[in-house]
Design a protein around this motif. Structure first.
Motif, PDB file in Angstrom:
ATOM      1  N   GLN A  77       8.288  23.506 -10.331  1.00  0.00           N
ATOM      2  CA  GLN A  77       7.714  22.660 -11.165  1.00  0.00           C
ATOM      3  C   GLN A  77       6.944  21.817 -10.414  1.00  0.00           C
ATOM      4  O   GLN A  77       7.224  20.691  -9.806  1.00  0.00           O
ATOM      5  N   ALA A  78       5.453  22.000 -10.611  1.00  0.00           N
ATOM      6  CA  ALA A  78       4.760  21.012  -9.870  1.00  0.00           C
ATOM      7  C   ALA A  78       4.192  19.859 -10.851  1.00  0.00           C
ATOM      8  O   ALA A  78       4.099  19.861 -11.996  1.00  0.00           O
ATOM      9  N   ARG A  79       4.294  18.523 -10.308  1.00  0.00           N
ATOM     10  CA  ARG A  79       4.289  17.310 -10.564  1.00  0.00           C
ATOM     11  C   ARG A  79       3.050  16.774 -10.090  1.00  0.00           C
ATOM     12  O   ARG A  79       2.191  17.291  -8.958  1.00  0.00           O
ATOM     13  N   THR A  80       2.109  15.848 -10.417  1.00  0.00           N
ATOM     14  CA  THR A  80       0.861  15.197  -9.662  1.00  0.00           C
ATOM     15  C   THR A  80       1.410  14.263  -8.996  1.00  0.00           C
ATOM     16  O   THR A  80       2.130  13.219  -9.394  1.00  0.00           O
ATOM     17  N   GLY A  81       0.741  14.188  -7.778  1.00  0.00           N
ATOM     18  CA  GLY A  81       1.202  12.984  -7.099  1.00  0.00           C
ATOM     19  C   GLY A  81       0.111  12.575  -6.292  1.00  0.00           C
ATOM     20  O   GLY A  81      -1.046  13.297  -6.505  1.00  0.00           O
ATOM     21  N   VAL A  82      -0.297  11.360  -5.709  1.00  0.00           N
ATOM     22  CA  VAL A  82      -1.351  10.521  -5.251  1.00  0.00           C
ATOM     23  C   VAL A  82      -1.358  10.755  -3.522  1.00  0.00           C
ATOM     24  O   VAL A  82      -0.402  10.223  -2.930  1.00  0.00           O
ATOM     25  N   ALA A  83      -2.309  11.302  -3.183  1.00  0.00           N
ATOM     26  CA  ALA A  83      -2.625  11.335  -1.747  1.00  0.00           C
ATOM     27  C   ALA A  83      -3.525  10.627  -1.147  1.00  0.00           C
ATOM     28  O   ALA A  83      -4.798  10.396  -1.818  1.00  0.00           O
ATOM     29  N   ARG A  84      -3.158   9.495  -0.396  1.00  0.00           N
ATOM     30  CA  ARG A  84      -4.236   8.592   0.227  1.00  0.00           C
ATOM     31  C   ARG A  84      -4.238   8.710   1.648  1.00  0.00           C
ATOM     32  O   ARG A  84      -3.263   8.879   2.573  1.00  0.00           O
ATOM     33  N   ASP A  85      -5.611   8.915   2.277  1.00  0.00           N
ATOM     34  CA  ASP A  85      -5.837   8.800   3.548  1.00  0.00           C
ATOM     35  C   ASP A  85      -6.293   7.425   4.142  1.00  0.00           C
ATOM     36  O   ASP A  85      -7.285   6.815   3.578  1.00  0.00           O
ATOM     37  N   LEU A  86      -5.235   6.582   4.979  1.00  0.00           N
ATOM     38  CA  LEU A  86      -5.663   5.522   5.283  1.00  0.00           C
ATOM     39  C   LEU A  86      -6.325   5.260   6.491  1.00  0.00           C
ATOM     40  O   LEU A  86      -6.676   4.079   7.032  1.00  0.00           O
ATOM     41  N   GLY A  87      -6.643   6.413   7.060  1.00  0.00           N
ATOM     42  CA  GLY A  87      -7.444   6.207   8.550  1.00  0.00           C
ATOM     43  C   GLY A  87      -6.718   5.659   9.500  1.00  0.00           C
ATOM     44  O   GLY A  87      -5.497   5.901   9.583  1.00  0.00           O
ATOM     45  N   ARG A  88      -7.258   4.886  10.473  1.00  0.00           N
ATOM     46  CA  ARG A  88      -6.528   4.523  11.612  1.00  0.00           C
ATOM     47  C   ARG A  88      -5.961   3.158  11.313  1.00  0.00           C
ATOM     48  O   ARG A  88      -6.951   2.194  10.893  1.00  0.00           O
ATOM     49  N   GLN A  89      -4.818   2.761  11.432  1.00  0.00           N
ATOM     50  CA  GLN A  89      -4.533   1.122  11.090  1.00  0.00           C
ATOM     51  C   GLN A  89      -3.174   0.899  12.132  1.00  0.00           C
ATOM     52  O   GLN A  89      -2.408   1.826  12.790  1.00  0.00           O
ATOM     53  N   PRO A  90      -3.016  -0.309  12.282  1.00  0.00           N
ATOM     54  CA  PRO A  90      -1.873  -0.817  13.062  1.00  0.00           C
ATOM     55  C   PRO A  90      -0.563  -0.344  12.177  1.00  0.00           C
ATOM     56  O   PRO A  90      -0.710  -0.394  10.917  1.00  0.00           O
ATOM     57  N   TYR A  91       0.685  -0.487  12.677  1.00  0.00           N
ATOM     58  CA  TYR A  91       1.702   0.015  12.232  1.00  0.00           C
ATOM     59  C   TYR A  91       2.375  -1.102  11.319  1.00  0.00           C
ATOM     60  O   TYR A  91       2.774  -0.386   9.995  1.00  0.00           O
ATOM     61  N   ALA A  92       2.675  -2.161  11.714  1.00  0.00           N
ATOM     62  CA  ALA A  92       3.260  -3.205  10.720  1.00  0.00           C
ATOM     63  C   ALA A  92       2.832  -3.372   9.230  1.00  0.00           C
ATOM     64  O   ALA A  92       3.671  -3.288   8.553  1.00  0.00           O
ATOM     65  N   PRO A  93       1.323  -3.705   9.127  1.00  0.00           N
ATOM     66  CA  PRO A  93       1.075  -3.709   7.768  1.00  0.00           C
ATOM     67  C   PRO A  93       1.213  -2.274   6.769  1.00  0.00           C
ATOM     68  O   PRO A  93       1.452  -2.552   5.516  1.00  0.00           O
ATOM     69  N   VAL A  94       1.324  -1.194   7.398  1.00  0.00           N
ATOM     70  CA  VAL A  94       1.573   0.102   6.538  1.00  0.00           C
ATOM     71  C   VAL A  94       3.042   0.197   6.327  1.00  0.00           C
ATOM     72  O   VAL A  94       3.401   0.332   5.180  1.00  0.00           O
ATOM     73  N   TRP A  95       3.736  -0.171   7.154  1.00  0.00           N
ATOM     74  CA  TRP A  95       5.185  -0.513   7.118  1.00  0.00           C
ATOM     75  C   TRP A  95       5.780  -1.224   6.008  1.00  0.00           C
ATOM     76  O   TRP A  95       6.361  -1.103   5.367  1.00  0.00           O
ATOM     77  N   ARG A  96       4.857  -2.505   5.953  1.00  0.00           N
ATOM     78  CA  ARG A  96       5.038  -3.501   5.084  1.00  0.00           C
ATOM     79  C   ARG A  96       4.676  -2.983   3.533  1.00  0.00           C
ATOM     80  O   ARG A  96       5.338  -3.341   2.683  1.00  0.00           O
ATOM     81  N   ALA A  97       3.658  -2.377   3.645  1.00  0.00           N
ATOM     82  CA  ALA A  97       3.093  -1.687   2.456  1.00  0.00           C
ATOM     83  C   ALA A  97       4.150  -0.708   1.794  1.00  0.00           C
ATOM     84  O   ALA A  97       4.274  -0.658   0.514  1.00  0.00           O
ATOM     85  N   MET A  98       4.588   0.103   2.562  1.00  0.00           N
ATOM     86  CA  MET A  98       5.748   1.166   1.976  1.00  0.00           C
ATOM     87  C   MET A  98       6.865   0.282   1.431  1.00  0.00           C
ATOM     88  O   MET A  98       7.373   1.008   0.535  1.00  0.00           O
ATOM     89  N   GLN A  99       7.291  -0.770   2.150  1.00  0.00           N
ATOM     90  CA  GLN A  99       8.657  -1.416   1.654  1.00  0.00           C
ATOM     91  C   GLN A  99       8.228  -2.014   0.261  1.00  0.00           C
ATOM     92  O   GLN A  99       8.780  -1.998  -0.714  1.00  0.00           O
TER      93      GLN A  99
END
Length: 225
Positions: A7-29
């Protein structure tokens, strides 16, 4: 083999491009800590600046010659891996309870999505017992490192697309295995462009997880950084 969710739900896909690791890690948390029962599931695609990451079980002795590449200790499972240009890194931010997916089945579904993506270019790939990830003729083409907090996932997968993504693996024991060979899609006759592979990977991840993706803009906190 893990089959697709029914059963399919809707999810959001985001292409963040090129990024340093740490800010994306903190955003995930932060996203995982703030989400509620009704928060939509998301999938973030990113190409990171070069970095070695050591998971919670990571042993520093598996980092052999980091040189000018920084080493970060992070809160995912697993040992040491590399992220950098030429890789698609995908971070599924999912409520597994709501999707009714167990952790082991979740890992199998992520692996199967990568296997199915490789099949688009007639490349046969497989799992390896006791060593999460995806392999082609014994060489690792995709790594997995996940974290589940209160039934919600973050961190994810790194899929080697172009050959430039693989040389830094010689500076570490990938995933804690000395001498493990690493390969990229372009080494096997597939495309070297991340943009050529992203739609197939998104489609197969959606199929396995039972999610229909709605494309959205990148995260404002990263755009402003």
């Amino acid at each position: 083999m893990a089959g697709p969710a029914t059963q399919a739900r809707t999810g959001v896909a985001r292409d963040l491009g090129r990024q340093p690791y740490a800010p994306v890690w903190r955003a995930m948390q932060a996203f995982t800590d703030a989400r509620g029962d009704d928060t939509p599931d998301e999938l973030w695609l990113v190409e990171h600046d070069p970095v070695f990451t050591l998971g919670q079980a990571g042993k520093p002795e598996h980092v052999l010659m980091p040189g000018d590449i920084p080493v970060l200790h992070v809160d995912r499972g697993g040992q040491v891996t590399y992220h950098g240009p030429g890789q698609i890194v995908a971070y599924p931010l999912l409520d597994l309870k709501r999707l009714k997916i167990g952790v082991r089945d979740y890992v199998c579904k992520i692996e199967q999505a990568i296997i199915d993506t490789l099949d688009e270019w007639n490349i046969g790939a497989a799992r390896k017992d006791g060593a999460p990830g995806v392999y082609v003729n014994g060489a690792k083409i995709a790594s997995l490192g996940i974290r589940v907090r209160r039934g919600c996932t973050f961190h994810g997968l790194a899929f080697n697309i172009s050959g430039e993504s693989t040389p830094p693996f010689s500076r570490i024991n990938p995933c804690g295995y000395a001498g493990l060979q690493v390969v990229a899609l372009s080494d096997l006759g597939g495309p070297a462009s991340l943009e050529a592979v992203k739609p197939a990977l998104l489609a197969h991840l959606g199929r396995q997880l039972g999610l229909a993706w709605r494309q959205d803009s990148a995260l404002p906190c990263l755009q402003a950084a």
